[in-house]
Design an enzyme around this catalytic site. Structure first.
Site: not given
Length: 305
Positions: A136, A206, A164
């Site tokens: 992330y 996401v 992400k």
């Protein structure tokens, strides 16, 4: 389960009762709505999932419960946001033992780690588990940027497979593809930049407002991938004022307000978060209700299992 890194992966909210306990009844209602709409993965315990206020027992209870309800229909990932490498490894191993299908991994929390420290942190966790990992990358909120050169160093870990992308720089999708081809699957992680990122080649989304609007979110993603750009854009333009609630410090409260408005959740949050009140509440509710008043009819085949 082999991870299929594509599609909409809702970052689901954690539901609480009025007594500040986990609310599995409401959680299951929302979870089934995500699956019915065509979500292709579920992410637990992220920023939107109020991870910082969950105990370890609650995180693992939530994971076990979700795995039971999902029952193999889609992958279930647990987010890891820890301050120490030792604790992050413990969480990764526990998640694997409980049957998680993957992990989403943040850099060290509450410490501004250097690039070298960040890479060693990621590497130690990757070596501690066989689970596939999504990194992330959110330097706006978490102050540590994972650069392209750092991702190059992470290519040696086969289970670090996805990113992400939340730098707020849409061009970074292209930079990642130019540098790495399909070595990493790229997920857009910023709702109001989602369509732009998917058009530029992101493999997945996401998503946050998917928690309140699952069908619309899946429809936008699928229509873009089917090259039905004009149809996707019509929905996206309608959705954008709501999607912008995702980039506010009170995104948890705002998105839970949207969940309540669409019948997919409650507004209950855990302290130190407080319910939104007064003029701020009216402003957010107007954005949500204005969207609901003209909610679009979705094209046939753009959402669903």
């Amino acid at each position: 389960m082999k991870m299929k890194w594509t599609g909409v992966f809702p970052a689901v909210t954690t539901k609480f009762t009025e007594n500040d306990e986990l609310d599995f009844e409401t959680f299951d209602l929302n979870l089934e709505a995500q699956l019915e709409a065509g979500a292709e993965g579920i992410i637990l315990g992220g920023s939107l999932g109020e991870a910082s206020v969950l105990s370890d027992d609650e995180k693992f209870e939530l994971l076990s419960h979700t795995l039971s309800v999902v029952n193999g229909r889609v992958p279930v990932l647990l987010n890891i946001a820890e301050s120490t490498t030792k604790k992050a490894i413990e969480v990764a191993r526990k998640a694997e033992s409980l049957g998680a299908n993957g992990l989403m991994l943040l850099p060290p929390m509450r410490y501004y780690a250097s690039p070298e420290e960040t890479l060693v942190f990621f590497g130690a966790i990757a070596e501690s588990t066989d689970l596939p990992i999504m990194i992330y990358n959110n330097p706006v909120d978490y102050k540590i940027e994972v650069t392209l050169d750092m991702f190059a160093a992470l290519t040696k870990y086969d289970n670090i497979q996805a990113i992400k992308e939340s730098t707020r720089d849409v061009s970074n999708v292209t930079r990642l593809i130019n540098r790495f081809g399909d070595r990493f699957k790229i997920f857009t992680g910023v709702d109001p930049l989602a369509m732009e990122s998917i058009v530029m080649g992101a493999d997945g989304w996401v998503a946050g407002l998917v928690d309140a609007f699952p069908r619309e979110t899946v429809a936008i993603f699928r229509l873009i991938k089917q090259n039905r750009i004009a149809e996707a854009l019509t929905i996206y333009r309608w959705f954008l004022p709501v999607l912008e609630l995702d980039v506010h410090p009170k995104l948890v409260q705002y998105i839970k307000m949207a969940e309540a408005a669409t019948g997919l959740g409650t507004e209950n949050v855990r302290a130190p978060r407080l319910a939104v009140e007064g003029a701020e509440r009216e402003k957010v509710l107007k954005i949500i209700n204005d969207a609901l008043a003209v909610r679009p009819v979705l094209p046939v085949g753009s959402w669903g299992k």
